[in-house]
Design a protein around this motif. Structure first.
Motif, PDB file in Angstrom:
ATOM      1  N   ARG A 140     -30.184  41.168 -45.353  1.00 58.71           N
ATOM      2  CA  ARG A 140     -31.384  40.589 -44.757  1.00 58.71           C
ATOM      3  C   ARG A 140     -31.283  39.065 -44.796  1.00 58.71           C
ATOM      4  N   TRP A 141     -31.774  38.430 -43.740  1.00 55.17           N
ATOM      5  CA  TRP A 141     -31.718  36.970 -43.636  1.00 55.17           C
ATOM      6  C   TRP A 141     -33.135  36.438 -43.425  1.00 55.17           C
ATOM      7  N   THR A 142     -33.565  35.574 -44.337  1.00 58.20           N
ATOM      8  CA  THR A 142     -34.932  35.052 -44.287  1.00 58.20           C
ATOM      9  C   THR A 142     -34.915  33.534 -44.340  1.00 58.20           C
ATOM     10  N   LEU A 143     -35.631  32.930 -43.423  1.00 59.73           N
ATOM     11  CA  LEU A 143     -35.800  31.482 -43.388  1.00 59.73           C
ATOM     12  C   LEU A 143     -37.242  31.159 -43.720  1.00 59.73           C
ATOM     13  N   ASP A 144     -37.436  30.308 -44.727  1.00 64.67           N
ATOM     14  CA  ASP A 144     -38.772  29.875 -45.133  1.00 64.67           C
ATOM     15  C   ASP A 144     -38.964  28.417 -44.758  1.00 64.67           C
ATOM     16  N   ILE A 145     -40.028  28.136 -44.050  1.00 66.17           N
ATOM     17  CA  ILE A 145     -40.358  26.760 -43.698  1.00 66.17           C
ATOM     18  C   ILE A 145     -41.691  26.382 -44.341  1.00 66.17           C
ATOM     19  N   SER A 146     -41.671  25.350 -45.196  1.00 67.19           N
ATOM     20  CA  SER A 146     -42.913  24.796 -45.722  1.00 67.19           C
ATOM     21  C   SER A 146     -43.286  23.586 -44.877  1.00 67.19           C
ATOM     22  N   GLY A 147     -44.570  23.425 -44.568  1.00 67.72           N
ATOM     23  CA  GLY A 147     -44.981  22.289 -43.755  1.00 67.72           C
ATOM     24  C   GLY A 147     -46.458  21.994 -43.876  1.00 67.72           C
ATOM     25  N   ASP A 148     -46.804  20.694 -43.718  1.00 67.77           N
ATOM     26  CA  ASP A 148     -48.213  20.313 -43.781  1.00 67.77           C
ATOM     27  C   ASP A 148     -48.715  19.739 -42.462  1.00 67.77           C
ATOM     28  N   GLY A 149     -47.936  19.971 -41.385  1.00 63.52           N
ATOM     29  CA  GLY A 149     -48.364  19.466 -40.083  1.00 63.52           C
ATOM     30  C   GLY A 149     -47.581  20.111 -38.957  1.00 63.52           C
ATOM     31  N   ILE A 150     -48.013  19.841 -37.734  1.00 62.28           N
ATOM     32  CA  ILE A 150     -47.354  20.425 -36.562  1.00 62.28           C
ATOM     33  C   ILE A 150     -46.192  19.538 -36.129  1.00 62.28           C
ATOM     34  N   ALA A 151     -45.293  20.097 -35.326  1.00 61.97           N
ATOM     35  CA  ALA A 151     -44.150  19.348 -34.822  1.00 61.97           C
ATOM     36  C   ALA A 151     -44.616  18.218 -33.908  1.00 61.97           C
ATOM     37  N   ASN A 152     -43.980  17.044 -34.064  1.00 61.45           N
ATOM     38  CA  ASN A 152     -44.315  15.924 -33.186  1.00 61.45           C
ATOM     39  C   ASN A 152     -43.078  15.215 -32.636  1.00 61.45           C
ATOM     40  N   THR A 153     -41.901  15.829 -32.839  1.00 67.30           N
ATOM     41  CA  THR A 153     -40.677  15.232 -32.327  1.00 67.30           C
ATOM     42  C   THR A 153     -39.588  16.299 -32.210  1.00 67.30           C
ATOM     43  N   GLY A 154     -38.610  16.048 -31.358  1.00 68.75           N
ATOM     44  CA  GLY A 154     -37.503  16.981 -31.192  1.00 68.75           C
ATOM     45  C   GLY A 154     -37.908  18.228 -30.452  1.00 68.75           C
ATOM     46  N   PRO A 155     -36.982  19.176 -30.263  1.00 72.48           N
ATOM     47  CA  PRO A 155     -37.336  20.461 -29.640  1.00 72.48           C
ATOM     48  C   PRO A 155     -38.466  21.136 -30.412  1.00 72.48           C
ATOM     49  N   LEU A 156     -39.455  21.627 -29.702  1.00 74.99           N
ATOM     50  CA  LEU A 156     -40.573  22.289 -30.353  1.00 74.99           C
ATOM     51  C   LEU A 156     -40.190  23.701 -30.784  1.00 74.99           C
ATOM     52  N   PRO A 157     -40.825  24.227 -31.826  1.00 77.83           N
ATOM     53  CA  PRO A 157     -40.494  25.576 -32.294  1.00 77.83           C
ATOM     54  C   PRO A 157     -40.528  26.631 -31.191  1.00 77.83           C
ATOM     55  N   ARG A 158     -41.481  26.523 -30.273  1.00 72.02           N
ATOM     56  CA  ARG A 158     -41.599  27.529 -29.213  1.00 72.02           C
ATOM     57  C   ARG A 158     -40.441  27.462 -28.226  1.00 72.02           C
ATOM     58  N   ASP A 159     -39.697  26.331 -28.211  1.00 73.85           N
ATOM     59  CA  ASP A 159     -38.634  26.141 -27.233  1.00 73.85           C
ATOM     60  C   ASP A 159     -37.246  26.442 -27.779  1.00 73.85           C
ATOM     61  N   ILE A 160     -37.134  26.811 -29.055  1.00 72.36           N
ATOM     62  CA  ILE A 160     -35.817  27.075 -29.624  1.00 72.36           C
ATOM     63  C   ILE A 160     -35.562  28.578 -29.696  1.00 72.36           C
ATOM     64  N   SER A 161     -34.295  28.927 -29.690  1.00 69.99           N
ATOM     65  CA  SER A 161     -33.891  30.332 -29.770  1.00 69.99           C
ATOM     66  C   SER A 161     -33.174  30.560 -31.096  1.00 69.99           C
ATOM     67  N   LEU A 162     -33.575  31.618 -31.794  1.00 69.93           N
ATOM     68  CA  LEU A 162     -32.939  31.980 -33.051  1.00 69.93           C
ATOM     69  C   LEU A 162     -32.425  33.407 -32.967  1.00 69.93           C
ATOM     70  N   PRO A 163     -31.383  33.753 -33.727  1.00 69.54           N
ATOM     71  CA  PRO A 163     -30.905  35.140 -33.743  1.00 69.54           C
ATOM     72  C   PRO A 163     -32.013  36.114 -34.117  1.00 69.54           C
ATOM     73  N   ASP A 164     -32.013  37.259 -33.482  1.00 77.78           N
ATOM     74  CA  ASP A 164     -33.083  38.234 -33.686  1.00 77.78           C
ATOM     75  C   ASP A 164     -33.144  38.768 -35.116  1.00 77.78           C
ATOM     76  N   HIS A 165     -32.011  38.744 -35.826  1.00 76.22           N
ATOM     77  CA  HIS A 165     -32.009  39.345 -37.158  1.00 76.22           C
ATOM     78  C   HIS A 165     -32.626  38.440 -38.226  1.00 76.22           C
ATOM     79  N   ILE A 166     -32.942  37.205 -37.879  1.00 72.20           N
ATOM     80  CA  ILE A 166     -33.520  36.278 -38.851  1.00 72.20           C
ATOM     81  C   ILE A 166     -35.045  36.394 -38.852  1.00 72.20           C
ATOM     82  N   THR A 167     -35.606  36.583 -40.033  1.00 74.23           N
ATOM     83  CA  THR A 167     -37.054  36.547 -40.207  1.00 74.23           C
ATOM     84  C   THR A 167     -37.448  35.133 -40.618  1.00 74.23           C
ATOM     85  N   VAL A 168     -38.449  34.577 -39.965  1.00 71.62           N
ATOM     86  CA  VAL A 168     -38.935  33.235 -40.313  1.00 71.62           C
ATOM     87  C   VAL A 168     -40.349  33.363 -40.865  1.00 71.62           C
TER      88      VAL A 168
END
Length: 238
Positions: A140-168
């Motif tokens: 199993r592959w799990t990615l944890d993202i901690s954050g205190d705000g929304i994206a304001n630079t670079g490719p936005l989360p909705r615009d990136i593609s990740l492998p289907d087997h990764i849980t975020v």
């Protein structure tokens, strides 16, 4: 494009695999910590100390060191702007209390590097996914993202593609007691909705919430237990 540091780590992993037989891991867990400009020095240390303390929680240790189960692999990195991701702790096989203690010591003694102040959530997720790519022998592959705000630079989360087997999964850090109660609740609710809609991926993905950095340790403990408990050797093959 593969981050140069991860390219080096990937080559090392391949050499190790070629030279010795390694047991599979039941979970590769990459933890990405927000160190953008909204996180001050005190909050930065609270985040590192909170993660270390959560990893030392008795229930978390029990879940990590399940007798007879394949080990969990952990890596920790920090992120801010699109080109600013820094690996705090490369992949560690948690096979003993000593391995875990070495990791928590690394976290507590890590000094904050100079990084961009912006919030590049999309690139942070891509970095984490590439980090997970060099752990091919896990169940199993799990990615944890901690954050205190929304994206304001670079490719936005909705615009990136990740492998289907990764849980975020995500740990949203609200403003805590720094705002009036109504404003605090409204901001936290908005952040949770943003991470639920734009960041987390996978059928069982979830958002955990911390009521400010003071609550980070407790929230991280809850999140780790939710991710680790029940992921036994038998269940990994189901």
């Amino acid at each position: 494009m593969i981050h140069p540091l991860l390219r080096c780590l990937g080559a090392t992993a391949l050499l190790v695999s070629a030279s010795s037989a390694q047991a599979s891991c039941r979970q590769a867990l990459a933890l990405g910590l927000d160190v953008s400009g909204s996180v001050d020095g005190t909050e930065y240390q609270m985040q590192l100390n909170g993660l270390a303390a959560a990893l030392e929680n008795h229930s978390v240790v029990t879940a990590l060191l399940q007798p007879g189960a394949a080990p969990v692999h952990l890596a920790v990195y920090e992120w801010s702007g699109p080109d600013h991701q820094n690996l705090i702790a490369p992949w560690v096989r948690i096979t003993s209390q000593t391995a875990l203690s070495d990791l928590t010591t690394t976290l507590r003694h890590h000094a904050r590097p100079k990084m961009d102040v912006s919030t590049g959530l999309g690139p942070a997720m891509l970095f984490g996914a590439e980090l997970l790519r060099i752990q091919p022998d896990c169940w199993r592959w799990t990615l944890d993202i901690s954050g205190d705000g929304i994206a304001n630079t670079g490719p936005l989360p909705r615009d990136i593609s990740l492998p289907d087997h990764i849980t975020v999964n995500a740990l949203v850090i609200g403003p805590g007691d720094t705002r009036p109660l109504g404003e605090s609740q409204e901001e936290t609710t908005g952040l949770v909705a943003y991470f639920e809609a734009r960041v987390i991926r996978g059928a069982d993905a979830f958002v955990e919430m911390a009521n400010g950095f003071e609550d980070y340790e407790a929230a991280m403990t809850r999140k780790l237990l939710r991710e680790l408990e029940g992921l036994s050797l038998v269940q990994a093959h189901d």
